[in-house]
Design an enzyme around this catalytic site. Structure first.
Site, PDB file in Angstrom:
ATOM      1  N   ASP A  21       0.813  -1.228   0.000  1.00 31.29           N
ATOM      2  CA  ASP A  21       0.000   0.000   0.000  1.00 31.29           C
ATOM      3  C   ASP A  21       0.840   1.269   0.000  1.00 31.29           C
ATOM      4  OD1 ASP A  21      -2.252  -1.689   0.254  1.00 31.29           O
ATOM      5  OD2 ASP A  21      -2.014  -1.700   2.429  1.00 31.29           O
ATOM      6  N   LYS A  24       2.414   2.109  -5.109  1.00 30.71           N
ATOM      7  CA  LYS A  24       3.141   1.618  -6.294  1.00 30.71           C
ATOM      8  C   LYS A  24       2.363   1.890  -7.576  1.00 30.71           C
ATOM      9  CE  LYS A  24       3.302  -2.503  -4.390  1.00 30.71           C
ATOM     10  NZ  LYS A  24       2.907  -2.209  -3.012  1.00 30.71           N
ATOM     11  N   GLY A  48      -4.256  -4.185  -4.343  1.00 29.37           N
ATOM     12  CA  GLY A  48      -5.186  -3.163  -4.814  1.00 29.37           C
ATOM     13  C   GLY A  48      -4.387  -1.933  -5.165  1.00 29.37           C
ATOM     14  N   HIS A  49      -4.197  -1.700  -6.443  1.00 26.11           N
ATOM     15  CA  HIS A  49      -3.423  -0.534  -6.877  1.00 26.11           C
ATOM     16  C   HIS A  49      -4.388   0.568  -7.288  1.00 26.11           C
ATOM     17  CE1 HIS A  49       0.265  -3.252  -7.833  1.00 26.11           C
ATOM     18  NE2 HIS A  49       0.079  -3.043  -6.554  1.00 26.11           N
ATOM     19  N   GLN A 232       2.190  -6.046  -3.002  1.00 26.67           N
ATOM     20  CA  GLN A 232       2.507  -6.108  -1.575  1.00 26.67           C
ATOM     21  C   GLN A 232       3.825  -5.358  -1.306  1.00 26.67           C
ATOM     22  OE1 GLN A 232       1.421  -9.366  -3.060  1.00 26.67           O
ATOM     23  NE2 GLN A 232      -0.555  -8.480  -2.635  1.00 26.67           N
TER      24      GLN A 232
END
Ligand code: IMP
Length: 444
Positions: A21, A24, A48-49, A232
């Protein structure tokens, strides 16, 4: 990069330097201005990007960030575990939002497939008495990697083979239903229903499937540039993270080679992403964690709630020993600092500069989760800037104390800060001139 008379395309790995988180998604999006291919190398739809373009929010879970630029090719590498239904759902949402996904998004034929029994095993094991509760995302990620390493998984290439798929599901369901019933008293899954669902998904997935190792190596040989997108973060890596409170894949930069089939000798640069402070979702060690009102304040100001599960993230001050460790494990040469603006209100900013164990300073990051309990953080207090930095676009525009905060991170980690994120939007970004020329981002 010249090799035997040909010119290979440039490459960079984007890696999370903390517990995920870090932002990225946004840096991948910035790099895709001039990089042609983005390849995801680990994890699954536990990631989750979030990318915000002109105020429009996209949360990508499996599809790499390159998809948001139509000229860019996106690759889901062999190191990823893929839930075909989740992938197709994401692709459908992107398509509905007008994003191009056909002919520019490819999935490795060697990626492992996630099945519903992986989720069943994970839920059972997370809630079983006597098991360590990891606080996973409940997406079946860990059990799917277990099957991969146990050589009983199913790869995407096999998913496309109808008869093989049927036999695999029948055998796997028999085995998993028996184990889940015996260990966790879970109800049985219906193999036939699962086969119908997955056979249909396989047909829809088929056009996306490629030998992506071949695709990537060819792209590089043709001089195309590739970004390897980590998921991650370093401290969630299966080997180097806070085991067992980790994810089940190689989130660190080494995973970029094994997770895509591109040799380590083809990796030019590793870019580590760090927030200006720290967060973590799920259980496990967090030396600089803030509990109580201060932690809650950082959570609210930083909107620290999981992009995938919505869970509140734990928050804490920047941890430089961990950042140095991430630098060592990944070979980070550039750092990107995100969410600097979340610290704008502070008159003084504590930063963890070292650890003590039994009153003695130590440089070592513990191998045992219980080892972290003995760590005491040594804090250095840096002056705050108490001025808004949101949306600033140049280094010169930053308040002096903010520049000093960044310089302190550089001094303590030995890595150069190449980019600073001053807000969620694509445009709310500061690029250091040296970073622009090293990554050939000129013209933007
Ligand atoms: P899993 O990856 O679902 O098995 O979860 C293992 C651990 O990694 C849990 O603590 C999760 O909260 C954490 N985790 C997995 N994916 C992410 C992510 O994308 N961001 C932050 N934490 C994650």
């Amino acid at each position: 990069m010249s090799r035997g008379g040909t010119t290979r395309g440039r490459t960079a790995v984007i890696v999370g330097a903390q517990w995920g988180d870090e932002g990225k998604g946004k840096i991948v999006d910035v790099l895709t201005r001039t990089f042609s291919v983005v390849a995801r190398y680990a994890g699954g739809h536990n990631a989750g990007h979030t990318v915000i373009i002109n105020g429009k929010k996209f949360i990508l879970q499996l599809v790499p960030g390159g998809v948001l630029r139509p000229e860019c090719t996106s690759v889901v590498g062999n190191g990823v575990v893929i839930d075909p239904l989740a992938f197709l759902n994401e692709v459908a949402h992107l398509r509905a939002a007008g994003v191009r996904v056909d002919g520019n998004v490819f999935v490795s034929n060697r990626a492992q497939v996630i099945f519903p029994y992986h989720r069943m095993m994970e839920l059972g094991s997370e809630n079983a008495p006597g098991r360590v509760k990891i606080g996973t995302t409940s997406r079946g990620i860990g059990p799917s990697y277990e099957d991969k390493m146990g050589r009983r998984g199913l790869r995407v290439a096999d998913l496309l083979d109808r008869e093989l798929l049927r036999t695999h599901i029948e055998n796997a369901c028999r085995e998993k239903n028996t184990i889940a019933h015996a260990l966790f008293n879970s109800g049985p899954l219906d193999a036939d229903k699962m086969f119908q669902e997955y056979a249909l998904a396989a047909e829809q997935l088929h056009p996306f499937v490629r030998d992506t190792a071949l695709l990537l190596n060819r792209a590089l040989a043709e001089g195309k540039s590739v970004v390897f997108e980590g998921a991650q973060g370093t401290m969630l890596d299966i080997d180097h993270g806070t085991y067992p409170f980790v994810t089940s894949s190689s989130a660190t930069s080494g995973g970029a080679a094994t997770g895509t089939g591109v040799p380590p000798t083809s990796i030019d640069t590793v870019i580590g992403i760090t927030k200006a402070y720290c967060t973590r979702v799920g259980s496990g060690p967090f030396p600089s964690e803030l509990r109580g009102a201060e932690g809650e304040d950082l959570r609210q100001r930083g909107n620290e709630f999981g992009a995938v599960t919505g869970r509140p993230r734990r928050t804490g001050w920047l941890d430089l020993p961990l950042l140095r460790y991430a630098g060592m494990i990944n070979g980070i040469s550039w750092l990107v600092v995100t969410k600097l603006d979340v610290l704008d209100h502070l008159t003084e900013i504590p930063v963890c500069v070292g650890y003590k164990v039994d009153g003695k300073p130590t440089d070592e990051v513990p191998a045992q989760a219980c080892g972290y309990e003995k760590l005491e953080c040594i804090y250095h207090h840096l002056p705050g800037w108490t001025q808004p930095t949101q949306a600033l676009r140049t280094l010169e525009a930053l308040p002096r104390a903010a520049r000093e905060y960044l310089a302190f991170i550089e001094k303590e980690t030995g890595a150069q800060v190449g980019m600073i994120s001053t807000g969620p939007d694509r445009e709310q970004t500061i690029l250091a001139p040296e970073f622009v020329s090293a990554l050939a981002l000129e013209g933007f």
